[in-house]
Design a protein around this motif. Structure first.
Motif, PDB file in Angstrom:
ATOM      1  N   ALA A   1     -54.876  12.495 117.382  1.00 21.75           N
ATOM      2  CA  ALA A   1     -53.826  13.494 117.615  1.00 21.75           C
ATOM      3  C   ALA A   1     -53.097  13.824 116.323  1.00 21.75           C
ATOM      4  O   ALA A   1     -52.731  14.984 116.080  1.00 21.75           O
ATOM      5  CB  ALA A   1     -52.842  12.988 118.670  1.00 21.75           C
ATOM      6  N   LEU A   2     -52.886  12.828 115.464  1.00 20.27           N
ATOM      7  CA  LEU A   2     -52.192  13.064 114.200  1.00 20.27           C
ATOM      8  C   LEU A   2     -52.954  14.022 113.289  1.00 20.27           C
ATOM      9  O   LEU A   2     -52.356  14.891 112.640  1.00 20.27           O
ATOM     10  CB  LEU A   2     -51.962  11.738 113.463  1.00 20.27           C
ATOM     11  CG  LEU A   2     -50.908  10.781 114.034  1.00 20.27           C
ATOM     12  CD1 LEU A   2     -50.890   9.488 113.227  1.00 20.27           C
ATOM     13  CD2 LEU A   2     -49.529  11.416 114.039  1.00 20.27           C
ATOM     14  N   ILE A   3     -54.276  13.871 113.235  1.00 20.26           N
ATOM     15  CA  ILE A   3     -55.044  14.734 112.336  1.00 20.26           C
ATOM     16  C   ILE A   3     -55.388  16.069 112.978  1.00 20.26           C
ATOM     17  O   ILE A   3     -55.850  16.995 112.297  1.00 20.26           O
ATOM     18  CB  ILE A   3     -56.335  14.045 111.864  1.00 20.26           C
ATOM     19  CG1 ILE A   3     -57.339  13.909 113.028  1.00 20.26           C
ATOM     20  CG2 ILE A   3     -56.037  12.704 111.214  1.00 20.26           C
ATOM     21  CD1 ILE A   3     -58.738  13.540 112.587  1.00 20.26           C
ATOM     22  N   GLY A   4     -55.132  16.169 114.282  1.00 17.36           N
ATOM     23  CA  GLY A   4     -55.527  17.355 115.032  1.00 17.36           C
ATOM     24  C   GLY A   4     -55.114  18.683 114.434  1.00 17.36           C
ATOM     25  O   GLY A   4     -55.920  19.621 114.362  1.00 17.36           O
ATOM     26  N   PRO A   5     -53.853  18.829 113.999  1.00 17.66           N
ATOM     27  CA  PRO A   5     -53.394  20.130 113.489  1.00 17.66           C
ATOM     28  C   PRO A   5     -53.934  20.482 112.103  1.00 17.66           C
ATOM     29  O   PRO A   5     -53.722  21.594 111.619  1.00 17.66           O
ATOM     30  CB  PRO A   5     -51.866  19.971 113.438  1.00 17.66           C
ATOM     31  CG  PRO A   5     -51.559  18.753 114.239  1.00 17.66           C
ATOM     32  CD  PRO A   5     -52.750  17.875 114.095  1.00 17.66           C
TER      33      PRO A   5
ATOM     34  N   GLN B   1     -46.064  15.907 112.771  1.00 13.72           N
ATOM     35  CA  GLN B   1     -47.351  16.436 113.241  1.00 13.72           C
ATOM     36  C   GLN B   1     -47.279  16.978 114.661  1.00 13.72           C
ATOM     37  O   GLN B   1     -48.275  17.460 115.192  1.00 13.72           O
ATOM     38  CB  GLN B   1     -48.423  15.339 113.169  1.00 13.72           C
ATOM     39  CG  GLN B   1     -48.761  14.868 111.759  1.00 13.72           C
ATOM     40  CD  GLN B   1     -49.283  15.987 110.882  1.00 13.72           C
ATOM     41  OE1 GLN B   1     -48.556  16.500 110.016  1.00 13.72           O
ATOM     42  NE2 GLN B   1     -50.523  16.410 111.111  1.00 13.72           N
ATOM     43  N   GLY B   2     -46.106  16.876 115.274  1.00 10.20           N
ATOM     44  CA  GLY B   2     -45.951  17.369 116.638  1.00 10.20           C
ATOM     45  C   GLY B   2     -46.683  16.513 117.656  1.00 10.20           C
ATOM     46  O   GLY B   2     -47.223  17.027 118.634  1.00 10.20           O
ATOM     47  N   VAL B   3     -46.678  15.203 117.425  1.00 14.34           N
ATOM     48  CA  VAL B   3     -47.391  14.271 118.300  1.00 14.34           C
ATOM     49  C   VAL B   3     -46.399  13.324 118.971  1.00 14.34           C
ATOM     50  O   VAL B   3     -45.524  12.752 118.313  1.00 14.34           O
ATOM     51  CB  VAL B   3     -48.425  13.452 117.489  1.00 14.34           C
ATOM     52  CG1 VAL B   3     -49.046  12.347 118.345  1.00 14.34           C
ATOM     53  CG2 VAL B   3     -49.505  14.374 116.938  1.00 14.34           C
ATOM     54  N   SER B   4     -46.542  13.153 120.268  1.00 15.63           N
ATOM     55  CA  SER B   4     -45.689  12.214 120.985  1.00 15.63           C
ATOM     56  C   SER B   4     -45.959  10.787 120.519  1.00 15.63           C
ATOM     57  O   SER B   4     -47.116  10.398 120.367  1.00 15.63           O
ATOM     58  CB  SER B   4     -45.959  12.312 122.491  1.00 15.63           C
ATOM     59  OG  SER B   4     -45.342  11.240 123.166  1.00 15.63           O
TER      60      SER B   4
END
Length: 294
Positions: A194-198, A258-261
């Protein structure tokens, strides 16, 4: 798959022809064991008849066909329901149905009252690993040591065997403990992806780094086991708990950027913070185990 002699190819019964049950049946058939199978939905059992299995009309009939009876059903309640009308006197019941330690112990007592020896199992494999040499799949067994020793050869046909004690609950406990660790790892992987997703980072490029890092870190289980055995959580500390708690703020800020919960991280971080607050900042992370006891 373990090779068996003609004398060792004993007949056996399998209750349950779902994905795992069917895989077990096929492995034993391939090794030359006569197999009787029963399933609540007859069509699934009928499909195995074309491969050499004998299909029983009822669970009681299936149990009567073999001394060694393998149950691989939906849950513990299904085992009790299926075997409720069967005569278990003199039978060797091996329960490969997923359950809890308490259910394993209760089912062992239940079987003993009905004249059967009992072995509980925890399957550490998925169906494609069953009967596949070199797959790495195995089954934890606990309960009657005599039953295990007598049928070790047959039980080793579908997957490796690991006897973990005469307490019938130990197989399920080992199974669930390893699965719980697995889900913790899955949680960490989900957060990492999720962190690398964007970003312009290909998951396929990142995955080898993730596998390598987790593999290197998994070895810390040996140190944790040593610390738990000695009770000395300050032994061989490389990065103490206080330092790790201080550094965790960076993890949380990065997640926010990163916009991650952070919801997959915060429960464990909260335990670390609690342990430090109780005066154990110089220790390793192993001490959080004590905080989990209810």
């Amino acid at each position: 798959m373990t090779d068996t002699t003609t004398a060792a190819r004993i007949p056996l019964t399998v209750l349950g022809a779902g994905a795992m049950g069917a895989a077990l049946v096929r492995a034993w058939l391939a090794a030359g064991h006569p197999v009787t199978v029963w399933n609540r939905t007859p069509a699934r059992a009928d499909a195995l008849a074309t491969e050499g299995a004998t299909v029983a009309a009822s669970a009681a009939e299936a149990v009567a066909a073999s001394r060694l009876v393998i149950a691989c059903l939906l849950d513990d309640a299904s085992v009790g329901e299926a075997l409720g009308g069967a005569d278990l006197t003199g039978r060797d019941l091996v329960n490969l149905t997923t359950g809890t330690p308490a259910e394993g112990r209760a089912r062992a007592a239940w079987a003993a009252e009905r004249g059967a020896r009992f072995l509980d199992g925890g399957v550490m494999a998925v169906p494609p690993m069953i009967g596949a040499p070199g797959s790495g799949g195995y089954v934890f067994y606990s309960g009657s040591a005599e039953l295990f020793d007598e049928h070790r050869g047959a039980l080793a046909v579908p997957a490796g065997t690991r006897f973990v004690g005469t307490d019938p609950g130990f197989a399920a406990l080992h199974d669930v403990a390893l699965l719980s660790a697995m889900y913790g790892m899955f949680a960490g992987m989900a957060h990492a992806f999720a962190l690398i997703g964007p970003e312009d980072i290909a998951p396929k490029d990142f995955a080898p780094l993730l596998v390598s890092w987790l593999g290197a870190m998994s070895g810390s289980a040996h140190k944790a086991a040593d610390q738990l055995t000695s009770g000395d959580y300050g032994k061989d500390v490389v990065s103490n708990l206080a330092m790790q708690v201080a550094g965790s703020a960076t993890l949380l800020r990065t997640a926010e950027e990163q916009g991650v919960s952070p919801e997959l991280l915060t429960p464990y971080l909260a335990l670390m913070e609690r342990r430090v607050a109780e005066g154990h900042g110089a220790e390793d992370t192993t001490g959080v185990v004590e905080l989990l006891a209810l």
